[in-house]
Structures are given as C-alpha cells and as structure tokens.
Enzyme design. Structure first.
Site, PDB file in Angstrom:
ATOM      1  N   VAL A  71      33.740  36.041  48.724  1.00 24.56           N
ATOM      2  CA  VAL A  71      33.146  37.329  49.081  1.00 24.56           C
ATOM      3  C   VAL A  71      32.581  38.030  47.851  1.00 24.56           C
ATOM      4  CG1 VAL A  71      33.618  39.619  50.057  1.00 24.56           C
ATOM      5  CG2 VAL A  71      34.620  37.569  51.102  1.00 24.56           C
ATOM      6  N   ASN A 126      44.665  43.806  40.191  1.00 26.34           N
ATOM      7  CA  ASN A 126      44.206  42.434  40.401  1.00 26.34           C
ATOM      8  C   ASN A 126      43.749  41.857  39.070  1.00 26.34           C
ATOM      9  OD1 ASN A 126      43.060  40.034  41.181  1.00 26.34           O
ATOM     10  ND2 ASN A 126      41.385  40.947  42.332  1.00 26.34           N
ATOM     11  N   CYS A 129      40.563  38.769  38.112  1.00 29.22           N
ATOM     12  CA  CYS A 129      39.136  38.991  37.848  1.00 29.22           C
ATOM     13  C   CYS A 129      38.724  38.349  36.528  1.00 29.22           C
ATOM     14  CB  CYS A 129      38.846  40.491  37.777  1.00 29.22           C
ATOM     15  SG  CYS A 129      39.167  41.375  39.302  1.00 29.22           S
ATOM     16  N   VAL A 190      51.131  35.099  45.717  1.00 30.64           N
ATOM     17  CA  VAL A 190      50.061  34.681  44.839  1.00 30.64           C
ATOM     18  C   VAL A 190      48.703  35.064  45.439  1.00 30.64           C
ATOM     19  CG1 VAL A 190      51.343  32.709  43.926  1.00 30.64           C
ATOM     20  CG2 VAL A 190      49.911  32.383  45.934  1.00 30.64           C
TER      21      VAL A 190
END
Length: 300
Positions: A71, A126, A129, A190
């Site tokens: 995405v 997160n 990245c 995970v």
C-alpha cells in the site's frame, strides 16, 4: 462471564483485542458494520509527517494462507489526521492508539511533537519504515539504529510509547531489549515479512516495488515464536500479532506471553471478526473455568 480486562501501559482495556494498523482505518467505516466499542483498542492507519498517496500498481495480492500488501503508507499526514480524523477518533470508547512512521529521524520527532497533547491514549512507533537519508534500510533492522529513534521520540512525547518491531530485524530479541532500555513502554510484534510474488504470464513482479509485506495465517507460527522469545526477554508489555484469525490464535499468543494482541488481515476476511473473537474468547474461558487472562498469560 470471564474477566477479559487487561492493563496496557496504565490504560485499562475491556479485552485484549486491538485492531492492527493499516487494516481498520481510523475505525469510522467498521463502526458502521458493528459497534467497535466492544473492542479493547484500535491502532490507527499508519501516519507519516507528510501526506502520502501510496504506491502505484497492484497493492494487495492473495497468497496461500495469507496476503501480500504494498500500500505504501497511504495516509493524510499527521496534520491531516489532526484536522480531519482526530475528533472522531478521540471519541471512540476504547484504547486509541496512533501509529506513527517516518522516513528520517526528524520526521518521527516532528510527528510526535505535533501529536503531543492531543486526545488519544498512546503512540505505536512503526520502525519498519526505510531510513531515506541512510540508504533506505529500515530503522527496525539494526538495534543500534532503533535505539536512536526510540530515544528521540521518547523525549518528544509524554504519551506511552509502544514500539512495533519488524520480523526482518537482525536479532528481534536484542531489538526489543534495546527499545526497552531506551524507554519504550511496550513492544508490539510482528509487522509483515518481506516477500515477493511473480506474474508468470507477464513475466514480471506482481508489485511495482518488487517486494511487499506478507501477512495472514501463513506467518502465525513464526510470529508466535518471536512473541514467545521477546516476552521472556523484556519486562514491559508485549502485544502480539501475526496471522491471528480466531480466538484460538489469541489464546496461543497470550499463553506465549502477550498482554494483548492485534488482529489485522482477518478484518479483510470477516469485517466482524473482532466481535466474533471476543465472543469465542469468553466461551473458551467459561468452558475452561478461567476467570482472568492472568491465569494463562505466559504459561508456556
């Protein structure tokens, strides 16, 4: 009825079921299908400092026992979220978690600063990245690089900080320990596995980016093992995810040491999966005379 309540970073959740980032939007659409206040929590669509249009080409591809996605973190950006989504998100009667990503250290810190003081419960960082300033390797690969971003974001926010780990880390246990040492209040794991699919008719990769993230039941046994290893190594709460499709999967993760779980891909299979899991979790506990999840957490 059994007591499904859990405490995550000082916040009491009705139950351990949290909807995973990227699979539940900001909760608005699913709330039209069922009353999502029955859930323990929701982790928002992943936000970056600037709005992103996402990747071109194929974005989702079904695999045996799973799915792949590319995405590309399509999202309205932190300021767009604050302007257009936060008001509705803040009114949800559950644990409200904002997932934050970034392309460089400064992006993470600025995003956390913009979110400071806003009405939600915690940040999920997160670190899968890619670091665009240093060759594109994800922050979540090397422990020392993860230390840097966790340390910086922890200084930029008073919100509880949950760090989401990538299974592609060189050493996921060492990574979790490093995050805890730098002040993380919880660990979630995970994220998706790096994977690939090929279109043999057109003789090219299915995805424009060649690789994509693999999720779903296919990854559950590996995710479960990683959650088990991390839960034994840290003292902060662990939120497990990876291929959870029903209440039985939830119980396995809790027995492996998870405080809560996140449900992702299953939302695409059954949009009402959250309420179904909670119902079946209650049934399992009643049938097995388990009064509280504390009785089975980490028993393996």
């Amino acid at each position: 009825m059994a007591d499904l309540r859990v405490n995550l970073c000082g916040k009491e959740l009705k139950n351990p079921i949290i909807m995973a980032s990227g699979t539940f939007g900001f909760g608005r659409e699913y709330n039209e299908i069922y009353d999502i206040s029955v859930l323990g929590g929701v982790s928002s669509k992943g936000l970056t400092l600037e709005a992103r249009p996402g990747n071109e080409g194929m974005r989702v591809h079904e695999t045996p026992s799973g799915m792949m996605n590319s995405v590309g973190l399509e999202n309205p950006g932190v300021e767009g979220f604050i302007e257009k989504e936060l008001d509705n998100f803040s009114k949800l009667d559950l644990c409200r978690i904002v997932n934050l990503g970034g392309g460089c250290l400064e992006d993470y810190v600025k995003g956390a600063e913009l979110l400071e003081g806003k009405d939600f419960d915690m940040i999920e960082l997160n670190i899968s990245c890619p670091n665009v300033k240093h060759g594109g390797m994800a922050y979540g690969i090397k422990s020392e690089v993860a230390r840097e971003v966790v340390r910086a974001v922890k200084k930029a926010t008073t919100k509880p900080l949950m760090v989401k780990l990538s299974p592609n880390a060189e050493d996921i246990v060492a990574m979790a320990i490093a995050c805890q040492e730098e002040g993380a209040d919880a660990i979630s794991l995970v994220n998706t596995f790096k994977a690939m699919a090929i279109d043999i008719r057109n003789k090219k990769p299915v995805f424009n980016n060649v690789t994509a993230g693999l999720s779903g039941p296919a990854i559950k046994p590996i995710a479960l093992r990683m959650v088990y290893e991390v839960a034994k190594a840290v003292t902060i709460p662990v939120v497990g995810m990876g291929g959870i499709m029903d209440a039985n999967d939830v119980i396995e993760f809790i027995m492996a040491g998870a405080t809560c779980v996140q449900v992702g891909t299953a939302n695409f299979v059954n949009p009402r999966i959250g309420q179904d899991i909670i119902r079946d979790l209650n049934k399992y506990m009643d049938e097995n005379n388990i009064a509280s999840l504390d009785q089975i957490r980490g028993i393996i």
